[in-house]
Scaffold this motif. Structure first.
Motif, mmCIF file in Angstrom:
data_model
loop_
_atom_site.group_PDB
_atom_site.id
_atom_site.type_symbol
_atom_site.label_atom_id
_atom_site.label_comp_id
_atom_site.label_asym_id
_atom_site.label_seq_id
_atom_site.Cartn_x
_atom_site.Cartn_y
_atom_site.Cartn_z
ATOM 1 N N ASN A 1 0.838 -1.200 0.000
ATOM 2 C CA ASN A 1 0.000 0.000 0.000
ATOM 3 C C ASN A 1 0.872 1.249 0.000
ATOM 4 O O ASN A 1 0.642 2.200 -0.757
ATOM 5 C CB ASN A 1 -0.912 -0.020 1.228
ATOM 6 C CG ASN A 1 -2.035 1.003 1.152
ATOM 7 O OD1 ASN A 1 -1.958 1.999 0.446
ATOM 8 N ND2 ASN A 1 -3.092 0.769 1.905
ATOM 9 N N GLU A 2 1.892 1.231 0.820
ATOM 10 C CA GLU A 2 2.782 2.393 0.932
ATOM 11 C C GLU A 2 3.536 2.647 -0.373
ATOM 12 O O GLU A 2 3.669 3.798 -0.811
ATOM 13 C CB GLU A 2 3.768 2.164 2.080
ATOM 14 C CG GLU A 2 4.597 3.391 2.426
ATOM 15 C CD GLU A 2 5.463 3.174 3.647
ATOM 16 O OE1 GLU A 2 6.150 4.130 4.048
ATOM 17 O OE2 GLU A 2 5.466 2.055 4.197
ATOM 18 N N ARG A 3 4.000 1.563 -1.016
ATOM 19 C CA ARG A 3 4.726 1.741 -2.272
ATOM 20 C C ARG A 3 3.816 2.286 -3.371
ATOM 21 O O ARG A 3 4.190 3.188 -4.125
ATOM 22 C CB ARG A 3 5.328 0.406 -2.732
ATOM 23 C CG ARG A 3 6.514 -0.074 -1.928
ATOM 24 C CD ARG A 3 7.688 0.877 -1.964
ATOM 25 N NE ARG A 3 8.153 1.156 -3.323
ATOM 26 C CZ ARG A 3 8.956 0.352 -4.011
ATOM 27 N NH1 ARG A 3 9.372 -0.781 -3.493
ATOM 28 N NH2 ARG A 3 9.337 0.681 -5.224
ATOM 29 N N MET A 4 2.600 1.738 -3.450
ATOM 30 C CA MET A 4 1.653 2.224 -4.451
ATOM 31 C C MET A 4 1.288 3.683 -4.182
ATOM 32 O O MET A 4 1.193 4.494 -5.104
ATOM 33 C CB MET A 4 0.397 1.350 -4.441
ATOM 34 C CG MET A 4 0.600 -0.032 -5.032
ATOM 35 S SD MET A 4 -0.880 -1.063 -4.890
ATOM 36 C CE MET A 4 -2.072 -0.043 -5.772
ATOM 37 N N SER A 5 1.096 4.016 -2.910
ATOM 38 C CA SER A 5 0.750 5.398 -2.539
ATOM 39 C C SER A 5 1.903 6.337 -2.848
ATOM 40 O O SER A 5 1.711 7.444 -3.363
ATOM 41 C CB SER A 5 0.408 5.469 -1.044
ATOM 42 O OG SER A 5 -0.655 4.599 -0.727
ATOM 43 N N GLN A 6 3.094 5.876 -2.552
ATOM 44 C CA GLN A 6 4.291 6.674 -2.820
ATOM 45 C C GLN A 6 4.425 6.972 -4.313
ATOM 46 O O GLN A 6 4.692 8.108 -4.711
ATOM 47 C CB GLN A 6 5.506 5.894 -2.319
ATOM 48 C CG GLN A 6 6.848 6.533 -2.660
ATOM 49 C CD GLN A 6 7.969 5.536 -2.508
ATOM 50 O OE1 GLN A 6 7.778 4.332 -2.713
ATOM 51 N NE2 GLN A 6 9.137 6.015 -2.161
ATOM 52 N N ASN A 7 4.218 5.933 -5.129
ATOM 53 C CA ASN A 7 4.322 6.130 -6.574
ATOM 54 C C ASN A 7 3.255 7.098 -7.089
ATOM 55 O O ASN A 7 3.519 7.939 -7.953
ATOM 56 C CB ASN A 7 4.202 4.788 -7.297
ATOM 57 C CG ASN A 7 5.429 3.925 -7.121
ATOM 58 O OD1 ASN A 7 6.514 4.430 -6.845
ATOM 59 N ND2 ASN A 7 5.266 2.623 -7.254
#
Length: 264
Positions: free
Chosen positions: A135-141
């Protein structure tokens, strides 16, 4: 246009602020249901496209280790239904996906040579899910893309020279300054959280050290760590070794409680 993007960026940041299991601030913009749906869909595709190992003794062994780890998770995760599939693949790999899905490659079983070493991998992979790293990686991107749009709009409005070169530099800066370090921080966090889970389950946490020594022996030449999504094995070993005294009491308490997995 850039004002709207900036406003959206601020709202997203405020709405998605969370804290990871180690107390690290993080941004998670997607709901648990959204992440579970994506994880389950991805897992179904893998099962349809990859050969599956059905040998009963291999499945019993992997499920034995997995079930002992799952019992140590926060209640909402421990009580959900988990599906474990062993894929016939020579790579030493495993993964866990939102929605209660775990995949183990048969190649991992030649590197993780006992139950504690396998528990180190499975604890690590499940920790990624608990900490909402996907979730964090997708949000970051998503936020980085928005930020790049804002930067591009500002440069265009200001008629800045060498706009293309500047935007390329911003892209590289995001890659090496944000995306890759974030990924390495996720790996390190999953290492430590996973170490807690395996110790509480009664698996010897020293198995994590032995596992990465095995991994290091098998790895060839690697690119510099600052260009890699994963910490170098020697750095992982050093951090895990330093963390052992913190989880040893959990391991000793597990043994006193009669937690002594016998997964073979």
């Amino acid at each position: 246009m850039n004002k709207w993007l900036l406003s959206a960026l601020c709202v997203a940041l405020l709405a998605g602020c969370k804290t990871s299991p180690t107390g690290r601030n993080q941004i998670a913009l997607f709901s648990s249901n959204q992440m579970a749906e994506m994880g389950q869909a991805s897992f179904q595709e893998m099962k349809a496209s990859m050969p599956i190992e059905h040998e009963p003794y291999v499945n019993r062994y992997v499920n034995c280790v997995t079930n002992n780890i799952i019992k140590q998770l926060p209640a909402n995760f421990a009580n959900q239904a988990w599906e474990v599939v062993i894929f016939k693949d020579e790579s030493a790999n495993a993964f866990a996906l939102p929605g209660g899905k775990i995949g183990v490659h048969t190649g991992l079983l030649t590197v993780a040579k006992d139950q504690s070493q396998l528990a180190a991998v499975l604890g690590h992979e499940v920790a990624h899910v608990i900490a909402e790293h996907a979730n964090e990686r997708m949000s970051q991107n998503a936020l980085l893309q928005t930020g790049m749009q804002v930067g591009g709009a500002a440069l265009q409005m200001g008629n800045v020279q060498y706009r293309g070169e500047i935007m390329q530099a911003l892209g590289l800066g995001a890659q090496f300054g944000v995306i890759l370090p974030f990924s390495r921080s996720h790996e390190s966090e999953a290492d430590l959280v996973g170490l807690e889970y395996m110790a509480k389950a009664g698996f010897d946490p020293k198995g994590a050290i032995a596992l990465w020594q095995n991994m290091q022996a098998q790895s060839g030449e690697r690119q510099p760590e600052f260009m890699s999504t994963h910490p170098a094995p020697e750095n992982r070993i050093a951090k895990l070794t330093a963390y052992l005294p913190k989880v040893t009491p959990s391991f000793e308490a597990a043994k006193q409680q009669g937690k002594a997995p016998q997964c073979k």
